[in-house]
Write an enzyme that holds these catalytic residues in place. Structure first.
Site, PDB file in Angstrom:
ATOM      1  N   PRO A  76       3.166   7.900   0.892  1.00  0.00           N
ATOM      2  CA  PRO A  76       2.759   7.999  -0.508  1.00  0.00           C
ATOM      3  C   PRO A  76       3.913   8.035  -1.502  1.00  0.00           C
ATOM      4  CG  PRO A  76       2.616  10.121   0.562  1.00  0.00           C
ATOM      5  CD  PRO A  76       3.003   9.153   1.626  1.00  0.00           C
TER       6      PRO A  76
ATOM      7  N   ASP B 146       5.637  -3.998  -1.531  1.00  0.00           N
ATOM      8  CA  ASP B 146       4.573  -3.837  -2.503  1.00  0.00           C
ATOM      9  C   ASP B 146       5.012  -2.988  -3.674  1.00  0.00           C
ATOM     10  OD1 ASP B 146       2.440  -5.195  -1.652  1.00  0.00           O
ATOM     11  OD2 ASP B 146       1.131  -3.449  -1.466  1.00  0.00           O
TER      12      ASP B 146
ATOM     13  N   LYS C  37       5.615  -7.256  -7.883  1.00  0.00           N
ATOM     14  CA  LYS C  37       6.005  -7.419  -9.286  1.00  0.00           C
ATOM     15  C   LYS C  37       5.041  -8.351  -9.994  1.00  0.00           C
ATOM     16  CE  LYS C  37      10.420  -5.718  -9.847  1.00  0.00           C
ATOM     17  NZ  LYS C  37      11.549  -6.136  -9.055  1.00  0.00           N
TER      18      LYS C  37
ATOM     19  N   MET D 221      -7.677   4.351  -6.699  1.00  0.00           N
ATOM     20  CA  MET D 221      -7.785   3.296  -7.726  1.00  0.00           C
ATOM     21  C   MET D 221      -8.904   3.620  -8.710  1.00  0.00           C
ATOM     22  SD  MET D 221      -7.285  -0.084  -5.362  1.00  0.00           S
ATOM     23  CE  MET D 221      -8.394   0.389  -4.046  1.00  0.00           C
TER      24      MET D 221
END
Ligand code: SAH
Length: 500
Positions: free
Chosen positions: A12, A35, A57, A171
């Site tokens: 994390p 990532d 990116k 998310m």
């Protein structure tokens, strides 16, 4: 022959949460495809020899499409490279890891997967929330809070409410008010404990503990942004009692570590364990002087010396390389006695099976000189840096001990990130900068520029000589009690207590 892709979970954010297998895979990588959610501290662990491709990116506001990422992995592997695909958290927990491996499987490319610590569990834990607890929850549900391309949230809130388990939404920052509404509409009690953990396990982690009904307002007040978890369930009530991170003595402190890259690790780890954000800035590196005719000749006359004195671990390594280069090993040292300036140098000797006969009580050049002068009944050989200080040789000369100081390595001052660093230094973004030797001070100054404003941080220094060098540039210093890494770390903690 085609290469291989290893899908690695980077964890994390806290670099200590990368698995041992993951670290080993990074060490072996030719190419690392990263990532967006991989933390800078984990990216630091990618060896310089590996080529890095950032696919997280945004190029002109568009993320690189998944198909293109799959192609990159495939092509790099087909070109024969050992590829690591590095992903935040665990690659299979909302990480599209499965999709990437399917593309490789279809093309017949060899692959492996190394799981990571998922933020769904770890960010909660760093926020003082255990995702299960016998008194509160007997199941854990990890749910995506993002709808698939343009569609509405497709969550069966009634089913979730019926579980009485802990709900963790990933998310979900944008959709948080809708998620809360969905749960309330499905009959969940508005008083159910709920929390959000932003940038969990990363420097600057924040958490917001509330109830389901009050979460939207509390989170808006705090301005919680992605990446963050939403946690709903009784376990969130434990957040206050179990908060441990904020209690660490260096929590919230940002510390620049200026040691050479290969030796920065331990100091940074110790600072991180105490809650600090350690930013590594290896502004010096050392390079062995090879071939080294002066040392070769001294080694040929080793019987003339009573003592061999080492003032740094780099000196030990350079000396050892020179010895090995001549086709010799530890046996060539015979009866010569060994002195080390401090425990780190001593350890470097022990790594080659050599135990130092002398380490001065105070780990600096002057005290090593004094101790050697007392002990030495003969000539002293000092393999050391090209521009070594005179303190040691002066102390020996004063005591009438003859010595040969032979340069075996040189210190190179350079770091490409200096403009960026200078800005941060001048904006007061660092509480401390560590200096473990006068040469790290020189490296730091030459990287940042001597005319920079050094008034915003305390320089934590090992040894009076190091502190003297820092003070020359107007740096406010604190000298570690003893010239050792643990004492340096301790001095940061003490300074903190004074400031509190
Ligand atoms: N594979 C990842 C999750 C990827 S989905 C894992 O296992 O952790 C991305 C979401 O994960 C973010 O929107 C956020 O909800 C969560 N996330 C990732 N890192 C996080 C962190 N350090 N703190 C809090 N949430 C995080």
């Amino acid at each position: 022959m085609s290469g291989k892709v290893t899908l690695v979970g980077a964890g994390p954010g806290d670099p200590g949460l990368l698995t041992l297998k993951g670290r080993e895979a990074l060490r072996q990588a030719d190419v690392v495809v990263c990532d967006r959610l991989v933390s800078p501290a984990v990216l630091e662990m990618i060896p310089d020899s590996a080529r890095r491709i950032d696919v997280g990116k945004e190029a002109g506001h568009h993320l690189i499409p998944q198909e293109q990422i799959n192609d990159i992995l495939l092509n790099e592997a087909l070109a024969g490279h050992n590829v690591v695909r590095l992903k935040g958290g665990d690659p299979f927990v909302f990480g599209r890891g499965g999709e990437e491996l399917q593309a490789l499987a279809r093309a017949g490319v060899e692959f492996a997967e190394i799981p990571g610590v998922t933020s769904a569990v770890a960010a909660a834990a760093y926020g003082g929330i255990p995702v299960t607890h016998r008194d509160f929850a007997s199941s854990l549900h990890i749910i995506t809070g993002r709808a698939r391309r343009g569609a509405a949230l497709n969550i069966d809130f009634e089913a979730l409410v019926r579980t009485h388990g802990t709900l963790v939404f990933l998310m979900g920052v944008t959709a948080m008010p809708d998620i809360v509404k969905g749960l309330l509409d499905a009959g969940m009690d508005g008083d159910t404990p709920a929390a959000m953990v932003e940038r969990g396990t990363l420097p600057g982690q924040r958490r917001c503990v509330a109830t389901l009904a009050t979460l939207p307002q509390r989170a808006a007040e705090m301005g919680i942004h992605s990446p963050a978890l939403i946690i709903v369930g009784g376990v969130c009530a434990l957040a206050k009692e179990l908060c441990w991170l904020e209690k660490l003595p260096l929590y919230g402190k940002r510390i620049l570590v200026t040691r050479p890259k290969d030796r920065a690790g331990t100091l940074s780890d110790k600072l991180r364990a105490l809650g600090a954000e350690a930013v590594e800035f290896p502004c010096i590196r050392t390079e062995a002087l090879l071939p080294c005719p002066a040392m070769e000749s001294a080694l040929g006359r080793l019987a003339e010396y009573a003592w061999l004195g080492f003032t740094s671990a780099a000196g030990v390594e350079a000396f050892w390389n020179c010895l090995r280069g001549m086709g010799k090993d530890a046996r060539a040292l015979g009866g010569v006695k060994l002195a080390a300036i401090g425990p780190a140098t001593g350890k470097a000797l022990e790594a080659h099976g050599l135990v130092p006969d002398l380490i001065p009580e105070i780990y600096d050049a002057a005290h090593m000189g004094e101790a050697l002068a007392k002990a030495a009944a003969g000539r002293v050989l000092l393999p050391r840096a090209e521009a070594g200080s005179a303190s040691l040789t002066d102390a020996l000369a004063e005591a009438g001990v003859s010595c040969d100081a032979i340069p075996v390595y040189r210190t190179i001052y350079d770091n490409p990130r200096s403009a960026e660093l200078r800005e941060e230094i001048e904006a007061g973004k660092f509480d401390f900068v560590t200096f473990t030797s006068a040469s790290t001070v020189k490296g730091f100054i030459s990287s940042v520029g001597a005319d920079a404003d050094f008034g915003h941080f305390t320089g934590l220094c090992i040894g009076a000589q190091t502190a003297g060098e820092a003070e020359k540039h107007g740096i406010h210093v604190r000298i570690a009690e003893k010239a050792a890494i643990d004492a340096l770390v301790q001095s940061a903690v003490e300074q903190q207590q004074i400031c509190k």
